[in-house]
Design a protein around this motif. Structure first.
Motif, PDB file in Angstrom:
ATOM      1  N   ILE A 108       0.825  -1.201   0.000  1.00  0.00           N
ATOM      2  CA  ILE A 108       0.000   0.000   0.000  1.00  0.00           C
ATOM      3  C   ILE A 108       0.865   1.260   0.000  1.00  0.00           C
ATOM      4  CG2 ILE A 108      -0.193   0.120   2.518  1.00  0.00           C
ATOM      5  CD1 ILE A 108      -2.979   0.872  -0.071  1.00  0.00           C
ATOM      6  N   ASP A 109       2.078   1.161   0.518  1.00  0.00           N
ATOM      7  CA  ASP A 109       2.967   2.321   0.522  1.00  0.00           C
ATOM      8  C   ASP A 109       3.415   2.706  -0.883  1.00  0.00           C
ATOM      9  OD1 ASP A 109       4.210  -0.252   0.851  1.00  0.00           O
ATOM     10  OD2 ASP A 109       6.139   0.769   0.935  1.00  0.00           O
ATOM     11  N   ASN A 110       3.260   1.781  -1.847  1.00  0.00           N
ATOM     12  CA  ASN A 110       3.634   2.077  -3.226  1.00  0.00           C
ATOM     13  C   ASN A 110       2.494   2.673  -4.047  1.00  0.00           C
ATOM     14  OD1 ASN A 110       6.324   1.334  -3.138  1.00  0.00           O
ATOM     15  ND2 ASN A 110       5.904  -0.799  -3.660  1.00  0.00           N
ATOM     16  N   LEU A 111       1.284   2.711  -3.477  1.00  0.00           N
ATOM     17  CA  LEU A 111       0.147   3.210  -4.249  1.00  0.00           C
ATOM     18  C   LEU A 111       0.404   4.644  -4.712  1.00  0.00           C
ATOM     19  CD1 LEU A 111      -3.576   2.593  -3.535  1.00  0.00           C
ATOM     20  CD2 LEU A 111      -2.797   4.899  -4.065  1.00  0.00           C
ATOM     21  N   PHE A 112       0.854   5.477  -3.803  1.00  0.00           N
ATOM     22  CA  PHE A 112       1.290   6.825  -4.184  1.00  0.00           C
ATOM     23  C   PHE A 112       2.609   7.117  -3.491  1.00  0.00           C
ATOM     24  CE2 PHE A 112       1.829  11.333  -4.068  1.00  0.00           C
ATOM     25  CZ  PHE A 112       1.401  11.726  -5.316  1.00  0.00           C
ATOM     26  N   PRO A 113       3.593   7.625  -4.233  1.00  0.00           N
ATOM     27  CA  PRO A 113       3.488   8.103  -5.609  1.00  0.00           C
ATOM     28  C   PRO A 113       3.788   7.062  -6.689  1.00  0.00           C
ATOM     29  CG  PRO A 113       5.627   8.675  -4.732  1.00  0.00           C
ATOM     30  CD  PRO A 113       4.887   8.008  -3.615  1.00  0.00           C
ATOM     31  N   HIS A 114       4.381   5.932  -6.309  1.00  0.00           N
ATOM     32  CA  HIS A 114       4.984   5.068  -7.315  1.00  0.00           C
ATOM     33  C   HIS A 114       3.981   4.567  -8.351  1.00  0.00           C
ATOM     34  CE1 HIS A 114       7.803   2.458  -9.203  1.00  0.00           C
ATOM     35  NE2 HIS A 114       7.289   1.336  -8.724  1.00  0.00           N
ATOM     36  N   HIS A 115       2.900   3.933  -7.886  1.00  0.00           N
ATOM     37  CA  HIS A 115       1.965   3.350  -8.848  1.00  0.00           C
ATOM     38  C   HIS A 115       1.173   4.425  -9.587  1.00  0.00           C
ATOM     39  CE1 HIS A 115       2.075  -0.681  -6.456  1.00  0.00           C
ATOM     40  NE2 HIS A 115       3.102  -0.524  -7.253  1.00  0.00           N
ATOM     41  N   GLU A 116       0.864   5.497  -8.892  1.00  0.00           N
ATOM     42  CA  GLU A 116       0.193   6.601  -9.581  1.00  0.00           C
ATOM     43  C   GLU A 116       1.046   7.122 -10.739  1.00  0.00           C
ATOM     44  OE1 GLU A 116      -2.915   8.405 -10.444  1.00  0.00           O
ATOM     45  OE2 GLU A 116      -3.037   7.985  -8.287  1.00  0.00           O
ATOM     46  N   ASN A 117       2.338   7.243 -10.496  1.00  0.00           N
ATOM     47  CA  ASN A 117       3.222   7.751 -11.532  1.00  0.00           C
ATOM     48  C   ASN A 117       3.466   6.732 -12.642  1.00  0.00           C
ATOM     49  OD1 ASN A 117       3.321  10.061 -10.048  1.00  0.00           O
ATOM     50  ND2 ASN A 117       5.390   9.755  -9.267  1.00  0.00           N
ATOM     51  N   GLU A 118       3.430   5.454 -12.301  1.00  0.00           N
ATOM     52  CA  GLU A 118       3.488   4.429 -13.345  1.00  0.00           C
ATOM     53  C   GLU A 118       2.329   4.588 -14.322  1.00  0.00           C
ATOM     54  OE1 GLU A 118       4.218   0.230 -12.677  1.00  0.00           O
ATOM     55  OE2 GLU A 118       4.736   0.686 -10.596  1.00  0.00           O
ATOM     56  N   ILE A 119       1.135   4.766 -13.778  1.00  0.00           N
ATOM     57  CA  ILE A 119      -0.042   4.950 -14.630  1.00  0.00           C
ATOM     58  C   ILE A 119       0.140   6.176 -15.518  1.00  0.00           C
ATOM     59  CG2 ILE A 119      -2.503   5.506 -14.632  1.00  0.00           C
ATOM     60  CD1 ILE A 119      -2.762   3.938 -12.017  1.00  0.00           C
ATOM     61  N   ALA A 120       0.585   7.271 -14.932  1.00  0.00           N
ATOM     62  CA  ALA A 120       0.735   8.517 -15.691  1.00  0.00           C
ATOM     63  C   ALA A 120       1.692   8.327 -16.856  1.00  0.00           C
ATOM     64  CB  ALA A 120       1.229   9.623 -14.760  1.00  0.00           C
TER      65      ALA A 120
END
Length: 469
Positions: free
Chosen positions: A231-243
């Motif tokens: 869950i600690d990767n949801l933001f920013p890491h995964h959000e930025n992956e999507i972007a």
């Protein structure tokens, strides 16, 4: 079919794959600057159970797990050690694969390392430039312009009115309060030492977020089924992956996102300063086995925080001993017979409960409850003499079916049917005498001495039972 909680929609949904019968899955792997700790393995065992559950349902899985071998942490570590980046990260990569075996985590199909995929990352940045989503800063770095991408923040459900477009965040990992334009390519400076690659924007290296977008699409395509992580990767890491991915392709990146909650130790956040920080190797050195550690890590719902304690390890050891005794008894009764065509109704009920729990967003506490319902039913039938050899063989096959998801029943079980050396037999006899004399301290001492020699002794109504570890 499986129901999974999709972090993107924040609802439980039926898992429907893009290609029927085949799941493409990306799981965030380790940053290889140190040995992985048990908090990391909470995520990796969750992802392993998910993989096994998909296969349990008859699906073919293509799993990619990345190895982050270039980022702020690995560069700092290599410079501090005075060795090249590859030489610094390789021992930790090897240790990670050894730890996966210790916990009976099935191997992924692909383990791409970031440093082996720099061309794909440069190509992805070039696409973002073409679409007007990337810009170069005065220091030679390249940033993603979050304000220019409609929908940025949809995974983390960010308030777009508070996005600080133009406020740049250079570090790889940052807090939610720091959201703004993030680094796609970090221009080289002296703090990077000899780590760097040539690019159209000058020498530098990729940002952490970019690595996963480029590598996941390289192996799974521009749109794939499932992405997991802590869950600690949801933001920013995964959000930025999507972007990055959707900004470059204009297509949906991932259909389902699944995140596991944090692990705590003795009710507190794991911290070296609190003395509750453990790598997997620390626990093994303390005498715990991989199957016991795995049992604790998976016996909780992945979306709920898991409290890891030594009492829980004790309980796992005792619970696994119950399973071992049941399986041993079934094996003795089966005596190599072929399985019967069906199992008793109570066993079918246990299997149905297990399958329902697994398919209900990996409800592992209920899955373990179904396992022990099966153990109780088997023990009762064995005591009543209600099982023939073929029946016992069919029940063993059912245990194997459960274990295809759990990975703790057959894995690491004590070895049966081995010759007992004379010195071990003498210790067993001495312990029996101590217990007959009610010398409990002596009995415990002899039990510990047997354990030190690699033998486990347990007491039952029928007397002492010995197993080789």
């Amino acid at each position: 079919m499986m129901q999974v909680y999709n972090s993107l929609s924040r609802t439980k949904e039926e898992l429907r794959t893009i290609e029927p019968g085949h799941v493409n899955m990306y799981t965030c792997g380790p940053t290889v600057y140190n040995f992985a700790h048990i908090g990391n393995f909470r995520a990796y065992t969750f992802e392993d159970v998910l993989r096994r559950a998909l296969i349990f349902n008859g699906l073919r899985v293509t799993q990619v797990m990345n190895l982050t071998d270039v980022d702020d942490k690995t560069i700092r570590g290599s410079l501090a050690a005075g060795v090249p980046l590859k030489a610094f990260t390789q021992p930790y990569i090897q240790a990670f694969f050894e730890d996966l075996k210790t916990l009976n985590i099935q191997p992924a199909e692909h383990y791409p390392a970031a440093t082996d995929h720099i061309p794909e990352m440069i190509a992805l940045i070039e696409k973002l430039f073409e679409r007007g989503l990337a810009y170069k800063s005065e220091d030679g770095s390249v940033y993603f312009s979050v304000g220019k991408l409609p929908g940025y923040g949809k995974l983390a459900h960010l308030d777009r009115d508070n996005l600080r477009a133009g406020a740049r965040v250079a570090q790889d990992e940052y807090e939610k309060e720091s959201y703004g334009d993030f680094a796609l390519w970090k221009g080289w400076d002296a703090s990077d030492g000899d780590v760097g690659w040539d690019s159209p924007w000058g020498r530098g290296r990729p940002g952490w977020h970019l690595e996963c977008s480029a590598m996941s699409m390289r192996y799974l395509g521009e749109t794939f089924d499932l992405h997991t992580g802590g869950i600690d990767n949801l933001f920013p890491h995964h959000e930025n992956e999507i972007a990055q991915a959707e900004g470059a392709t204009g297509k949906p990146f991932v259909m389902y996102w699944m995140h596991c909650a944090h692990l705590r130790v003795n009710g507190e956040k794991m911290s070296k300063s609190l003395g509750n920080f453990f790598t997997l190797r620390d626990l093994v050195e303390k005498g715990w086995r991989g199957r016991e550690i795995r049992t604790v890590l998976i016996n909780g719902h992945y979306r709920q925080a898991l409290n890891f304690t030594f009492d829980a390890l004790d309980a796992a050891r005792a619970a696994l001993a119950r399973v071992d005794e049941c399986v041993d008894a079934l094996e003795e009764r089966a005596a190599g017979a072929a399985p019967a065509g069906n199992v008793p109704a109570w066993a079918t009920g246990a299997h149905d409960a297990f399958a329902a729990a697994v398919n209900d967003d990996l409800n592992m506490p209920e899955a373990f409850a179904a396992l022990f319902s099966l153990v109780r039913g088997c023990n009762s039938a064995l005591r009543d003499g209600a099982l023939g050899a073929a029946d016992a063989a069919a029940l063993l096959a059912l245990f194997d079916r459960f274990d295809s998801v759990l990975g703790v029943i057959r894995f690491g079980r004590p070895v049966r049917s081995v010759a007992i050396p004379a010195d071990i037999a003498a210790l067993v006899a001495a312990r029996a005498a101590a217990r007959a004399a009610k010398d409990w301290a002596g009995s415990d001492r002899l039990r510990d001495e047997l354990a030190a020699k690699g033998w486990e002794i347990r007491d039952s109504k029928e007397g002492q039972k010995l197993k080789k570890l």
